[in-house]
Design a protein around this motif. Structure first.
Motif, PDB file in Angstrom:
ATOM      1  N   ILE A 333      22.041 115.168  28.314  1.00 45.61           N
ATOM      2  CA  ILE A 333      20.753 114.123  27.947  1.00 45.61           C
ATOM      3  C   ILE A 333      20.474 112.760  28.115  1.00 45.61           C
ATOM      4  N   ALA A 334      21.711 112.623  29.208  1.00 43.89           N
ATOM      5  CA  ALA A 334      21.848 111.296  29.589  1.00 43.89           C
ATOM      6  C   ALA A 334      21.446 110.612  30.851  1.00 43.89           C
ATOM      7  N   GLU A 335      21.704 109.595  31.564  1.00 45.15           N
ATOM      8  CA  GLU A 335      20.627 109.677  32.599  1.00 45.15           C
ATOM      9  C   GLU A 335      21.441 109.108  33.836  1.00 45.15           C
ATOM     10  N   GLY A 336      21.855 110.104  34.928  1.00 44.24           N
ATOM     11  CA  GLY A 336      22.735 110.098  35.621  1.00 44.24           C
ATOM     12  C   GLY A 336      23.832 110.898  35.495  1.00 44.24           C
ATOM     13  N   GLU A 337      24.903 111.414  36.203  1.00 44.92           N
ATOM     14  CA  GLU A 337      25.780 112.007  36.486  1.00 44.92           C
ATOM     15  C   GLU A 337      27.202 111.940  35.758  1.00 44.92           C
ATOM     16  N   THR A 338      27.875 112.564  34.394  1.00 48.32           N
ATOM     17  CA  THR A 338      28.948 112.285  33.618  1.00 48.32           C
ATOM     18  C   THR A 338      30.187 113.264  35.066  1.00 48.32           C
ATOM     19  N   ARG A 339      31.034 112.201  34.632  1.00 49.54           N
ATOM     20  CA  ARG A 339      32.025 112.759  35.578  1.00 49.54           C
ATOM     21  C   ARG A 339      33.681 112.169  34.255  1.00 49.54           C
ATOM     22  N   ALA A 368      26.399 122.191  35.956  1.00 50.41           N
ATOM     23  CA  ALA A 368      27.347 121.727  35.998  1.00 50.41           C
ATOM     24  C   ALA A 368      28.740 122.201  36.851  1.00 50.41           C
ATOM     25  N   ALA A 369      29.516 121.064  37.150  1.00 47.52           N
ATOM     26  CA  ALA A 369      30.810 122.164  38.559  1.00 47.52           C
ATOM     27  C   ALA A 369      32.276 122.081  37.876  1.00 47.52           C
ATOM     28  N   GLU A 370      33.129 122.399  37.161  1.00 48.89           N
ATOM     29  CA  GLU A 370      34.448 123.152  36.942  1.00 48.89           C
ATOM     30  C   GLU A 370      34.915 122.074  38.688  1.00 48.89           C
ATOM     31  N   THR A 371      36.011 120.727  38.019  1.00 45.85           N
ATOM     32  CA  THR A 371      36.751 120.227  38.582  1.00 45.85           C
ATOM     33  C   THR A 371      38.167 120.741  38.862  1.00 45.85           C
ATOM     34  N   GLU A 372      38.940 120.576  39.506  1.00 43.20           N
ATOM     35  CA  GLU A 372      40.547 120.427  38.780  1.00 43.20           C
ATOM     36  C   GLU A 372      40.932 119.973  37.571  1.00 43.20           C
ATOM     37  N   ASP A 373      40.326 118.911  37.300  1.00 39.76           N
ATOM     38  CA  ASP A 373      40.976 118.794  36.006  1.00 39.76           C
ATOM     39  C   ASP A 373      39.676 117.726  34.390  1.00 39.76           C
ATOM     40  N   GLY A 374      38.978 118.135  35.640  1.00 37.78           N
ATOM     41  CA  GLY A 374      37.467 118.170  34.298  1.00 37.78           C
ATOM     42  C   GLY A 374      36.211 118.802  34.703  1.00 37.78           C
ATOM     43  N   MET A 375      35.014 118.356  34.966  1.00 33.35           N
ATOM     44  CA  MET A 375      34.022 118.827  34.992  1.00 33.35           C
ATOM     45  C   MET A 375      32.944 117.670  35.383  1.00 33.35           C
ATOM     46  N   ILE A 376      31.947 117.981  35.932  1.00 35.38           N
ATOM     47  CA  ILE A 376      30.330 116.760  36.632  1.00 35.38           C
ATOM     48  C   ILE A 376      29.548 117.570  35.723  1.00 35.38           C
TER      49      ILE A 376
END
Ligand code: S3P
Length: 442
Positions: A333-339, A368-376
């Motif tokens: 619900i936030a504005e923008g992309e949380t990384r 949402a996308a999974e990354t090596e050490d987190g998510m976006i």
């Protein structure tokens, strides 16, 4: 059990007291059992994890009376534990298994720690390796360094241990073994993890020092052989900020909401969630703050407002490690992309929490996308209407509760349905009841 959640059109209102802090509840029982004499604890969390800790100590001769949040422990002293006649089952609780490994390593008897399917998949080398360097004899009987752990108690020597992870469980395990060791034990962490062990040991008369090194790492040290003193009076465990966090986040899913969370633990090593919420634009007030036996506590008041996305990384991660699934949900619900970066630890929690969050968000149509050490996680910039789906909990209490909060965006005709929701018993048996308590018709 499947639990349906819908909140569209409602508001969060009023005030709430959440159950006691899980980490402190474990430690209150463990350390009191190792002190001589009676300790009384109130505000104890009667969740399954902490009950596992009680059951383990009872099997070693410690008399513990527990009724709801009230516990009386008859401590036997540092060297008073008796050899258990059965295996010590730790259920789902990583804290129980890892801290117990440290305590058991220095006993004069042998023991065996087991856990449920999830716990027996979690990495135990991270504690067994330093303990073995101290002289412990531990057999990891599972595949690739996992439990069951067969521990033959043996004489220990102090260690200077540079831990690759900022983990309070690793730190505490080594420090507890250090109490049984000859000489000094030091643990160096990449950044400070929750420090309840150091604080409670300090309140019980153990000298334990913390220093920040020039490179930013943190060194925690104690001398072996120090006796623990039972706490005078009654120890009141503060509310668990990790449990309160679900309600803090809920306020931002329903416009017009406001909530006061009472007597919540405000130890800075646990307050990363407040730092992030403030960075996202939330207005938070802390009221009635005090410190009891070294642990800060107070009321948290929040009001609805719009949120903006932030990056969450670095030293902040250990200060909000258990809140990351919830922050992934709040990000929508936030504005923008949380990384979220630097959070590979999430892969070895009660479930792989990166995979669980990303898969569940995708199931709900959020890319949402999974990354090596987190998510976006992409955010919509405001609350939105979400069509509920059947969502697996991965048998992980924090996944079940985080996606329940996302269910506030759903309408009653199309609620979020959380599968195997009974896993909330691990840390918050009354979660759904409390959720209903603060959810108003609007
Ligand atoms: C805990 C430490 C954290 C946390 C867990 C409880 C503790 O784990 O995730 O829920 O009580 O020490 P790590 O220290 O392994 O990160």
């Amino acid at each position: 059990m499947m639990k349906s959640i819908a909140g569209a059109g409602k508001v969060i209102k009023g005030s709430l007291t959440v159950p006691g802090d899980k980490s402190i509840s474990h430690r209150a029982v463990m350390f009191s059992a190792l002190a001589k004499g009676e300790t009384r604890v109130r505000g104890f969390l009667p969740g399954e994890d902490c009950l596992s800790t009680i059951s383990v100590f009872r099997k070693m001769g410690v008399s513990i009376e527990q009724e709801q949040d009230s516990v009386r422990i008859q401590g036997l002293g540092l060297h008073g534990l008796k050899a258990p006649e059965e295996v010590l089952y730790c259920g789902n609780s990583g804290t129980t298994m890892r801290l117990m490994a440290g305590i058991l390593a220095g006993q004069s008897f042998s023991s065996c720690l087991t856990g449920d399917e999830s716990l027996e998949k979690r990495p135990m080398k991270r504690v067994c390796l330093p303990l073995e360097k101290m002289g412990a004899k531990i057999k990891m009987q599972g595949e690739k360094g996992t439990a069951p752990l067969e521990i033959s108690g043996s004489p220990l020597k102090g260690i200077y241990y540079e831990s690759p992870v900022a983990s309070a469980q690793v730190k505490s395990s080594v420090l507890l073994a250090g109490l049984y060791a000859k000489g000094k034990t030091s643990v160096i962490e990449p950044s400070l993890s929750r420090d309840h062990t150091e604080r409670l040991l300090g309140a019980m008369g153990v000298e334990c020092s913390t220093n920040t090194l020039e490179d930013g790492r943190v060194e925690i040290s104690l001398e072996g052989g120090q006796e623990l003193k039972a706490l005078p009076g009654e120890y009141l465990v503060p509310g668990d900020i990790s449990s309160a966090a679900y309600f803090m986040a809920s306020v931002f899913f329903l416009p017009g909401s406001s909530l006061r969370l009472k007597n919540i633990g405000l130890n800075p090593s646990r307050c990363g969630i407040l730092t992030v919420l403030e960075k996202m634009g939330a207005k938070i007030s802390l009221e009635n703050c005090s410190t009891v036996y070294g642990e800060e506590r107070g009321d948290i008041y929040l009001e609805y407002g719009p949120l903006k996305a932030v990056d969450i990384e670095g030293d902040l991660i250990p200060r909000l490690i258990d809140e990351l699934p919830l922050l992934a949900v709040l990000a929508t619900i936030a504005e923008g992309e949380t990384r979220i970066y630097d959070a590979a630890e999430l892969k070895v929690k009660e479930s792989n929490r990166i995979k669980a969050c990303v898969e569940n968000l995708q199931r709900l149509g959020i890319s949402a996308a999974e990354t090596e050490d987190g998510m976006i996680i992409p955010g919509k910039g405001s609350v939105f209407s979400l069509e509920g789906k059947r969502i697996p909990s991965f048998l992980d209490h924090r996944i079940a509760m985080s996606f329940s909060v996302l269910g506030l965006l759903c309408k009653a005709e199309n609620p979020m349905q959380i599968e195997d929701s009974e896993c909330i018993q691990i840390s918050y048996p009354n979660f759904f009841k409390d959720f209903e308590k603060v959810l108003d018709e609007g």
